[in-house]
Design a protein around this motif. Structure first.
Motif, PDB file in Angstrom:
ATOM      1  N   ASP A 112       0.830  -1.306   0.203  1.00 33.96           N
ATOM      2  CA  ASP A 112       0.047  -0.029  -0.070  1.00 33.96           C
ATOM      3  C   ASP A 112       0.732   1.250  -0.102  1.00 33.96           C
ATOM      4  N   ASN A 113       0.665   2.206  -1.055  1.00 35.65           N
ATOM      5  CA  ASN A 113       1.497   3.425  -1.057  1.00 35.65           C
ATOM      6  C   ASN A 113       2.904   3.086  -1.563  1.00 35.65           C
ATOM      7  N   GLY A 114       3.204   1.696  -1.921  1.00 37.59           N
ATOM      8  CA  GLY A 114       4.564   1.373  -2.337  1.00 37.59           C
ATOM      9  C   GLY A 114       4.669   1.439  -3.879  1.00 37.59           C
ATOM     10  N   VAL A 115       5.983   1.299  -4.148  1.00 41.65           N
ATOM     11  CA  VAL A 115       6.262   1.184  -5.579  1.00 41.65           C
ATOM     12  C   VAL A 115       6.204  -0.467  -6.060  1.00 41.65           C
ATOM     13  N   LYS A 140      -3.812  -0.400  -2.747  1.00 43.36           N
ATOM     14  CA  LYS A 140      -3.493   0.536  -3.345  1.00 43.36           C
ATOM     15  C   LYS A 140      -2.067   0.867  -3.391  1.00 43.36           C
ATOM     16  N   PRO A 141      -1.265   0.368  -4.365  1.00 43.24           N
ATOM     17  CA  PRO A 141       0.030   0.922  -4.600  1.00 43.24           C
ATOM     18  C   PRO A 141       0.079   1.839  -5.149  1.00 43.24           C
ATOM     19  N   ALA A 142       1.510   2.666  -4.964  1.00 45.05           N
ATOM     20  CA  ALA A 142       1.666   4.075  -5.891  1.00 45.05           C
ATOM     21  C   ALA A 142       1.600   4.212  -7.038  1.00 45.05           C
ATOM     22  N   LEU A 143       2.430   3.018  -7.328  1.00 44.82           N
ATOM     23  CA  LEU A 143       2.813   2.777  -8.805  1.00 44.82           C
ATOM     24  C   LEU A 143       3.009   1.317  -9.065  1.00 44.82           C
ATOM     25  N   VAL A 180      -5.059   2.392 -10.078  1.00 50.60           N
ATOM     26  CA  VAL A 180      -3.555   2.359  -9.511  1.00 50.60           C
ATOM     27  C   VAL A 180      -2.825   2.737 -10.838  1.00 50.60           C
ATOM     28  N   PRO A 181      -1.914   3.790 -10.805  1.00 50.01           N
ATOM     29  CA  PRO A 181      -0.915   4.026 -11.980  1.00 50.01           C
ATOM     30  C   PRO A 181      -0.155   2.909 -12.296  1.00 50.01           C
TER      31      PRO A 181
END
Length: 219
Positions: A136-139, A162-165, A189-190
């Motif tokens: 979560d919030n990681g690449v 929800k990863p950052a990318l 999610v990008p």
């Protein structure tokens, strides 16, 4: 000439060779459909492989570049599917942003769980990363194992991860193209992916180094 310091080559000779290489890539690639920031990523991928097909095969979620830069500047954790990515990334460049790269593919508990559940080590490694609070919030960086990418997509769709990318570029013949197509279908999610069979850890490292350079350039 770039004003970057941390994400440039350390010697004048090295910088000159790299910049000359980029100029050759720009000249030979000709017209492309990427934004200037996206092209910095694609150009570095071509530079790393001498394969101009990535001009076209590389696809970006509309928010990918901005999300990647934000994550890097926030010191987000980076989770790779294989050790090769972690070894290939420049530690001084990661350290500059307070980032750490993680991979769990060879951990004994990951191997045990994969055997017990008849899944791949890559799947269990991503589950371990999530349990450790790194996704979560990681690449997420996948260059080898399509099953790692498919598991991340599953967790996004089913569990609200929800990863950052996601930098999803697994190479191969079984589920590689499919895993990238599934990733490219994500809207919330990008992602940055290479469509089709082509990919690999070298490309993931190149794309991440380009994002690190973009992140430093705007500081």
């Amino acid at each position: 000439m770039s004003n970057n310091i941390v994400t440039e080559q350390l010697t004048e000779a090295g910088r000159r060779i790299e910049h000359d290489s980029f100029a050759i890539v720009d000249a030979e690639a000709g017209v492309h459909a990427y934004s200037p920031e996206q092209w910095q990523v694609v150009r570095r991928m071509i530079h790393a492989t001498a394969d101009f097909e990535f001009n076209g095969l590389t696809r970006f979620h509309p928010e990918a570049i901005a999300a990647g830069i934000r994550a890097i500047r926030a010191g987000a954790p980076l989770v790779a599917d294989v050790e090769m990515i972690c070894v290939g990334l420049s530690k001084p460049r990661l350290d500059h942003f307070g980032m750490a790269a993680h991979q769990f593919i060879a951990d004994p508990d990951v191997i045990t769980d994969a055997k017990a559940e008849n899944t791949t080590r890559a799947v269990q490694a991503m589950r371990k990363a999530r349990s450790a609070g790194l996704l979560d919030n990681g690449v997420v960086a996948v260059g080898n194992a399509p099953t790692a990418l498919l598991e991340v997509v599953r967790m996004i769709r089913e569990d609200g991860l929800k990863p950052a990318l996601i930098v999803g570029m697994p190479v191969g013949f079984v589920a590689a193209a499919e895993s990238k197509a599934e990733t490219a279908a994500l809207e919330t999610v990008p992602w940055i992916v290479t469509m089709g069979r082509k990919g690999g850890s070298t490309l993931v490292v190149a794309a991440l180094h380009a994002l690190l350079a973009l992140a430093e350039g705007g500081q």
